[in-house]
Design an enzyme around this catalytic site. Structure first.
Site, PDB file in Angstrom:
ATOM      1  N   TYR A 166       0.908  -1.107  -0.054  1.00 33.94           N
ATOM      2  CA  TYR A 166      -0.137   0.052  -0.141  1.00 33.94           C
ATOM      3  C   TYR A 166       0.735   1.342   0.132  1.00 33.94           C
ATOM      4  O   TYR A 166       0.523   2.097  -0.618  1.00 33.94           O
ATOM      5  CB  TYR A 166      -0.782  -0.060   1.295  1.00 33.94           C
ATOM      6  CG  TYR A 166      -1.774   1.088   1.533  1.00 33.94           C
ATOM      7  CD1 TYR A 166      -3.022   0.871   1.019  1.00 33.94           C
ATOM      8  CD2 TYR A 166      -1.538   1.996   2.335  1.00 33.94           C
ATOM      9  CE1 TYR A 166      -3.866   2.127   0.937  1.00 33.94           C
ATOM     10  CE2 TYR A 166      -2.461   3.102   2.923  1.00 33.94           C
ATOM     11  CZ  TYR A 166      -3.732   3.113   1.959  1.00 33.94           C
ATOM     12  OH  TYR A 166      -4.592   3.974   2.403  1.00 33.94           O
ATOM     13  N   LYS A 170       0.742   4.070  -2.883  1.00 36.23           N
ATOM     14  CA  LYS A 170       0.457   5.376  -2.381  1.00 36.23           C
ATOM     15  C   LYS A 170       1.635   6.504  -2.771  1.00 36.23           C
ATOM     16  O   LYS A 170       1.261   7.563  -3.013  1.00 36.23           O
ATOM     17  CB  LYS A 170       0.056   5.555  -0.957  1.00 36.23           C
ATOM     18  CG  LYS A 170      -1.268   4.818  -0.656  1.00 36.23           C
ATOM     19  CD  LYS A 170      -2.357   5.463  -1.593  1.00 36.23           C
ATOM     20  CE  LYS A 170      -3.806   5.364  -1.009  1.00 36.23           C
ATOM     21  NZ  LYS A 170      -4.951   5.622  -1.796  1.00 36.23           N
TER      22      LYS A 170
HETATM   23  P1  NAI Z   1     -13.356   2.504   1.956  1.00 37.54           P
HETATM   24  O1  NAI Z   1     -13.208   1.204   1.984  1.00 37.54           O
HETATM   25  O2  NAI Z   1     -14.539   3.167   2.665  1.00 37.54           O
HETATM   26  O3  NAI Z   1     -13.791   3.367   0.631  1.00 37.54           O
HETATM   27  C1  NAI Z   1     -13.011   2.820  -0.345  1.00 37.54           C
HETATM   28  C2  NAI Z   1     -13.994   2.542  -1.435  1.00 37.54           C
HETATM   29  O4  NAI Z   1     -13.411   2.176  -2.788  1.00 37.54           O
HETATM   30  C3  NAI Z   1     -15.051   1.383  -1.186  1.00 37.54           C
HETATM   31  O5  NAI Z   1     -16.466   1.781  -1.448  1.00 37.54           O
HETATM   32  C4  NAI Z   1     -14.656   0.355  -2.288  1.00 37.54           C
HETATM   33  O6  NAI Z   1     -15.850  -0.505  -2.756  1.00 37.54           O
HETATM   34  C5  NAI Z   1     -14.147   1.118  -3.414  1.00 37.54           C
HETATM   35  N1  NAI Z   1     -13.399   0.123  -4.338  1.00 37.54           N
HETATM   36  C6  NAI Z   1     -12.528  -0.592  -3.954  1.00 37.54           C
HETATM   37  N2  NAI Z   1     -11.752  -1.375  -5.176  1.00 37.54           N
HETATM   38  C7  NAI Z   1     -12.401  -0.727  -6.109  1.00 37.54           C
HETATM   39  C8  NAI Z   1     -12.082  -0.940  -7.387  1.00 37.54           C
HETATM   40  N3  NAI Z   1     -11.189  -1.417  -8.145  1.00 37.54           N
HETATM   41  N4  NAI Z   1     -12.886  -0.064  -8.245  1.00 37.54           N
HETATM   42  C9  NAI Z   1     -13.803   0.839  -7.677  1.00 37.54           C
HETATM   43  N5  NAI Z   1     -14.111   0.939  -6.320  1.00 37.54           N
HETATM   44  C10 NAI Z   1     -13.299   0.351  -5.619  1.00 37.54           C
HETATM   45  O7  NAI Z   1     -12.145   3.439   2.514  1.00 37.54           O
HETATM   46  P2  NAI Z   1     -11.934   5.163   2.713  1.00 37.54           P
HETATM   47  O8  NAI Z   1     -11.093   5.307   4.041  1.00 37.54           O
HETATM   48  O9  NAI Z   1     -13.209   5.841   2.226  1.00 37.54           O
HETATM   49  O10 NAI Z   1     -10.786   5.253   1.336  1.00 37.54           O
HETATM   50  C11 NAI Z   1     -10.786   6.027   0.591  1.00 37.54           C
HETATM   51  C12 NAI Z   1      -9.246   6.352   0.192  1.00 37.54           C
HETATM   52  O11 NAI Z   1      -8.772   7.079   0.963  1.00 37.54           O
HETATM   53  C13 NAI Z   1      -8.623   5.295  -0.406  1.00 37.54           C
HETATM   54  O12 NAI Z   1      -7.919   5.401  -1.358  1.00 37.54           O
HETATM   55  C14 NAI Z   1      -7.691   5.040   0.934  1.00 37.54           C
HETATM   56  O13 NAI Z   1      -6.550   4.441   0.685  1.00 37.54           O
HETATM   57  C15 NAI Z   1      -7.245   6.511   1.190  1.00 37.54           C
HETATM   58  N6  NAI Z   1      -6.886   6.584   2.609  1.00 37.54           N
HETATM   59  C16 NAI Z   1      -7.883   6.526   3.463  1.00 37.54           C
HETATM   60  C17 NAI Z   1      -7.542   6.862   4.939  1.00 37.54           C
HETATM   61  C18 NAI Z   1      -8.351   7.129   6.031  1.00 37.54           C
HETATM   62  O14 NAI Z   1      -7.970   7.393   7.230  1.00 37.54           O
HETATM   63  N7  NAI Z   1      -9.705   6.643   5.826  1.00 37.54           N
HETATM   64  C19 NAI Z   1      -6.136   7.111   5.245  1.00 37.54           C
HETATM   65  C20 NAI Z   1      -5.288   7.173   4.183  1.00 37.54           C
HETATM   66  C21 NAI Z   1      -5.609   6.970   2.895  1.00 37.54           C
END
Ligand code: NAI
Length: 301
Positions: A166, A170
């Site tokens: 990851y 990233k």
């Molecule tokens: P989340 O798991 O709620 O949202 C991620 C979404 O991406 C999910 O709804 C999932 O179904 C969708 N997804 C996964 N694979 C996919 C694909 N191949 N094509 C289309 N959609 C797909 O997680 P969150 O926290 O909302 O994460 C959003 C972004 O923020 C991610 O890129 C994550 O790595 C990043 N991030 C989040 C942090 C946090 O504190 N929540 C910290 C650092 C980064």
């Protein structure tokens, strides 16, 4: 200050079926953008698929008086990226804003990491941002306007145990953003990247429950919506953001030392302090994603 609007703009938000993506999509729609709500609808580790997550967010936006369509393709394939952009063109005739947000986790220590953990994590985060932006790029250039907001992580910027896959993906997103900013400049396309902290399905077992109320996805979305706006012409920047805190993050290079051509290994050793120097005084180092979150918490208290 005048209210910032996104009237007449079309935004693609990937992974918008929940968490941060949902929050970005809802906010952009509330300010007038037409939204493609993309989500594969699978589980946290990227297995499975379904239409329900994206459909629910589309319904939420429409119920609130906004305009949105769903797309269920995976960003991890080249075809998926093209199809997501095609959905925007078919429904709304153009694309202006791309928020690359979709993400999964497959955590395991570096020593135990196998190909499936590396492969899909790189494909969703790094290739995903590439695929969708690549498909949108000719349209942004043609319109002489574009806003790309990518999603990195403190894990990529600073490192985190169990996340070699990851982290690599990233920080790759950071590098991609820097080059998009350079290549987009003459077409009025900006590209910026965020490293967020928010409670979501992805982080529900990372942050202690008492922080949940404070680290809501809604505290990250105003920055995304600002970077997506016509008013913001900032480009090539990276921001740590969460809980009401925003800080610019940069990669630094020190003044350096010149050892001369033909220098020896011992010259390197003897000048180590100079080579390590990163400039006078005010630079703050962040060691690890937990320290990044600590800084956010400190700012909040
Ligand atoms: P989340 O798991 O709620 O949202 C991620 C979404 O991406 C999910 O709804 C999932 O179904 C969708 N997804 C996964 N694979 C996919 C694909 N191949 N094509 C289309 N959609 C797909 O997680 P969150 O926290 O909302 O994460 C959003 C972004 O923020 C991610 O890129 C994550 O790595 C990043 N991030 C989040 C942090 C946090 O504190 N929540 C910290 C650092 C980064």
């Amino acid at each position: 200050m005048t209210e910032i609007h996104h009237e007449g703009r079309v935004a693609i938000v990937t992974g918008a079926g929940g968490g941060l993506g949902r929050s970005h999509a809802v906010l952009l729609a509330s300010r007038g953008a037409k939204i493609v709500v993309n989500d594969l609808g699978g589980s946290r580790d990227g297995t499975g698929a379904g239409s329900e997550m994206a459909d629910q967010v589309v319904q939420e936006i429409v119920d609130a008086g906004g305009e949105a369509v769903a797309n269920y393709d995976g960003v991890h394939t080249w075809e998926g990226g093209s199809s997501i952009v095609q959905t925007a063109l078919d429904a709304f005739g153009k694309v202006d804003i791309v928020v690359n947000n979709a993400g999964i986790l497959r955590d395991v220590s570096f020593a135990k990491m196998e190909e499936p953990q590396l492969d899909l994590v790189l494909k969703v985060h790094l290739y995903g941002a590439f695929h969708v932006t690549r498909a949108a790029w000719p349209h942004l250039r043609e319109n002489n306007h574009g806003r790309v907001i990518n999603t990195s992580s403190g894990s990529g910027l600073y490192g985190n145990f169990g996340q070699a896959n990851y982290s690599a993906a990233k920080l790759g997103v950071y590098g991609l953003t820097r080059t998009l900013a350079i290549e987009g400049a003459k077409y009025n396309i900006t590209a910026n990247v965020i490293a967020p902290a928010a409670l979501s399905r992805m982080t529900e077992d990372v942050f202690p429950p008492e922080l949940g109320d404070k680290l809501q996805p809604e505290e990250v979305s105003p920055l995304v919506a600002y970077l997506a706006s016509d008013e913001c012409t900032e480009t090539g920047r990276c921001f740590s953001v969460g809980g009401g805190y925003i800080a610019r993050v940069g990669i630094l290079e020190g003044e350096g030392v010149f050892l001369g051509q033909g220098h020896s290994i011992e010259d390197v050793a003897a000048n180590w302090d100079g080579a390590m120097q990163l400039g006078p005084g005010s630079v703050e180092f962040t060691n690890g994603v937990m320290e990044q979150t600590g800084k956010i918490l400190q700012a909040m208290s």
